[in-house]
Design a protein around this motif. Sequence first.
Motif, short mmCIF file in Angstrom:
data_model
loop_
_atom_site.label_atom_id
_atom_site.label_comp_id
_atom_site.label_asym_id
_atom_site.label_seq_id
_atom_site.Cartn_x
_atom_site.Cartn_y
_atom_site.Cartn_z
N LEU A 92 0.80 -1.10 0.04
CA LEU A 92 -0.34 0.01 -0.38
C LEU A 92 0.99 1.18 -0.15
N GLN A 93 0.34 2.42 -0.78
CA GLN A 93 1.31 3.24 -0.99
C GLN A 93 0.39 4.62 -0.11
N VAL A 94 0.90 4.51 0.99
CA VAL A 94 -0.42 5.34 1.97
C VAL A 94 0.98 7.05 1.94
N GLU A 95 -0.06 8.39 2.32
CA GLU A 95 0.33 9.09 3.60
C GLU A 95 0.71 9.05 4.73
N PRO A 96 1.74 10.34 5.22
CA PRO A 96 2.52 9.68 6.03
C PRO A 96 1.19 10.17 7.60
N GLY A 97 0.22 10.57 6.88
CA GLY A 97 -0.65 11.34 8.43
C GLY A 97 -2.17 10.03 8.14
N LEU A 98 -2.05 8.99 8.03
CA LEU A 98 -3.02 8.05 7.50
C LEU A 98 -2.79 7.16 9.10
N SER A 99 -3.71 7.22 9.78
CA SER A 99 -3.47 6.53 11.54
C SER A 99 -3.97 5.57 10.93
N LEU A 100 -3.31 4.53 12.16
CA LEU A 100 -3.22 2.76 12.08
C LEU A 100 -4.36 2.48 12.49
N LEU A 101 -5.05 3.05 13.15
CA LEU A 101 -6.92 2.68 13.59
C LEU A 101 -7.26 2.69 11.75
N GLU A 102 -7.29 3.61 11.29
CA GLU A 102 -7.91 4.10 9.45
C GLU A 102 -7.63 2.87 8.82
N LEU A 103 -6.14 2.69 9.36
CA LEU A 103 -5.53 1.54 7.91
C LEU A 103 -6.03 0.35 8.57
N ARG A 104 -6.08 -0.33 9.66
CA ARG A 104 -6.50 -1.53 10.01
C ARG A 104 -7.90 -1.35 9.91
N LYS A 105 -8.99 -0.11 9.51
CA LYS A 105 -10.34 -0.98 9.35
C LYS A 105 -10.61 -0.84 8.15
N MET A 106 -9.82 -0.39 6.98
CA MET A 106 -9.34 -0.69 5.77
C MET A 106 -9.38 -1.31 5.61
N ILE A 107 -8.18 -1.95 5.63
CA ILE A 107 -7.42 -3.46 5.72
C ILE A 107 -8.49 -4.35 6.49
N GLY A 108 -9.32 -4.43 6.89
CA GLY A 108 -10.12 -5.24 7.18
C GLY A 108 -11.48 -5.08 6.68
N SER A 109 -11.92 -4.27 6.02
CA SER A 109 -13.22 -4.71 5.23
C SER A 109 -13.18 -4.73 4.07
N LYS A 110 -11.56 -4.29 3.04
CA LYS A 110 -11.75 -3.98 2.44
C LYS A 110 -11.80 -3.34 1.75
N LYS A 111 -12.15 -2.14 2.29
CA LYS A 111 -12.73 -1.02 1.13
C LYS A 111 -11.98 0.47 1.24
N PHE A 112 -11.12 0.78 0.38
CA PHE A 112 -10.00 2.81 0.28
C PHE A 112 -11.47 2.44 -0.88
N ASP A 113 -10.56 4.23 -0.45
CA ASP A 113 -11.69 5.52 -1.73
C ASP A 113 -10.59 5.00 -2.68
N THR A 114 -10.72 4.88 -4.38
CA THR A 114 -9.93 4.18 -4.77
C THR A 114 -9.99 5.64 -6.57
N LYS A 115 -11.42 6.03 -5.54
CA LYS A 115 -11.01 7.01 -6.66
C LYS A 115 -10.03 7.75 -7.87
N HIS A 116 -9.33 7.96 -7.29
CA HIS A 116 -7.67 8.98 -7.54
C HIS A 116 -6.76 7.49 -7.78
N TRP A 117 -6.88 6.58 -7.98
CA TRP A 117 -5.75 5.61 -7.96
C TRP A 117 -5.88 5.11 -9.68
N THR A 118 -4.36 4.75 -9.83
CA THR A 118 -4.34 4.62 -11.03
C THR A 118 -4.61 3.46 -11.26
N GLU A 119 -5.11 3.13 -12.68
CA GLU A 119 -5.84 1.94 -13.01
C GLU A 119 -5.19 0.57 -12.74
N GLY A 120 -3.74 0.84 -12.94
CA GLY A 120 -3.11 -0.43 -12.54
C GLY A 120 -3.49 -0.65 -10.59
N SER A 121 -3.22 0.35 -10.26
CA SER A 121 -3.79 0.19 -7.66
C SER A 121 -5.14 -0.28 -8.30
#
Length: 522
Positions: A92-121
């Motif tokens: 995962l490519q992340v910015e430094p201000g992301l909290s561990l708590l939020e990261l865990r929630k995203m990984i656990g639910s497999k829900k990420f905001d992909t609106k600005h991600w590349t097609e490869g991502s």
Amino acid sequence: MDCIKKLTEEYSGYLRDESRSTGEADSIAFPCSEEEVAAILKECHEAGTRVTVQGARTGLAAAAVPRGGLILNMSRMNRVLGMSCENGTYLLQVEPGLSLLELRKMIGSKKFDTKHWTEGSKEVYARFVKDGEFFFSPDPTEATASIGGMVACNASGARTYKYGPVRPWVSKVSMVLADGRTLTQTRGGARAKGLDAVFPCEDGSSLSVKLPSYTMPVVKNASGYYIEPDMELIDVLIGSDGTLGVFTELEIALQPLPPFVWGASLLFDNEEASLDFTEQIRGAEGLAALEFFDADALDILRQQKKQGAAFAALPQIPPQVNNVIYVEIHAASEAEALERLFLVGETFKAVGGREENSWIARDGSELDRLHFFRHAVPESVNMLIDQRRKAGLNITKMGSDMSVPDHCLKEMVAVFRKSLTDHGFQSAAWGHIGNNHIHFNLLPQSEAEYKEIKLLFQEWAAWVSSHGGAVSAEHGVGKLKAGFLTVMYGESYIDEMRALKRAFDPKWQLGDGNMFTEKEGI
């Protein structure tokens, strides 16, 4: 710049972190992009303004507490930027201000905001959603910590016993230097030649540096710059405590979550038995965590449980119990988990433990209950200190963060216990006993005691250093442990660290006071 604001009362909370230390600053900025970070630092460089980098301010070593100048708070750079997969490992490519708590929630639910991600991502993400369960193994107790802050101090936690600290799970870092230049280092990328290192910058320039020549102790360690001959250069930046540059993007590796995660809290009648258990079980396969809680910590928890509803859901701790060790088992099958649990039980009995004095967790809700107990111990101590502060005492707890080699565990505990008895200080100890890393928290009852405890910690730092240990195992050095770092390495090696910092930060603008202070001519 418009994004730099005067430090008014509105922002006074940013002068503090969880160390309970308070600093001062003239201004504050909340950048939202690497470009903004570079522009701010370039302006500060030209003006000679000192800069303190902040994440979530959950640190315990005061690294985020400013000493004048500008606070650069990274909390608004909190996005997940994309996902890739290399050799079967999701990154995962992340910015430094992301909290561990939020990261865990995203990984656990497999829900990420992909609106600005590349097609490869997005293509990798589609595979990730259909794949099994994953997790990010570093697990500091404070889940609101930012990923950037964790990387800055090479944080760890309970599962470090099996998986190690943050460092091996960071595969790329992007950083802005004090003068506004940027650089990127990747895992498997550039290496030093001996102790000579060249860091290329994005603008075509480079930094040629001489790495310090000390040898790091072979223990759990977050004390000073990570240095080895011929090392990967990314590792110099990880754990640099906000002194070399500002992280703007981090790439972190995820791991498959083991299908079976079981826990066991073992209740001991005496400390000697818990230390014997640790020595006998250490090295057993599949143990992810070995956590310790002493009699004083349990007594404080019992008192706080009686006084309020915060810990009402905790199980009753029998009065004869004066030590608890929490063991976490990770396994690929139920049969494997049972085999490992049986070994834990047999070892427990071999040191005098009784089966009825164990709490076993084999599902999520039971495991949450044991995790709640683990987190309730430090929280109950914090509540006690807060009560004393409300009574007008200008004090806080003082917690050790020291580790030693395996063969020194019992001796360290004995030395620390004797000095606590000699001084009559109240304490509560808990932590990562599998790594010989117990947090002895001293609870001053007066400002005079608070000053005496600081002197005692210097003695402990000297003892630990002389026995091949580290003065900071996971919290980083920050400002509060700078003196301990000198005790550990000696002034000549601190001068070599200063020279490394000066190569990255010629005007000594970043993280003033973290790890060491400025020195004329170096």
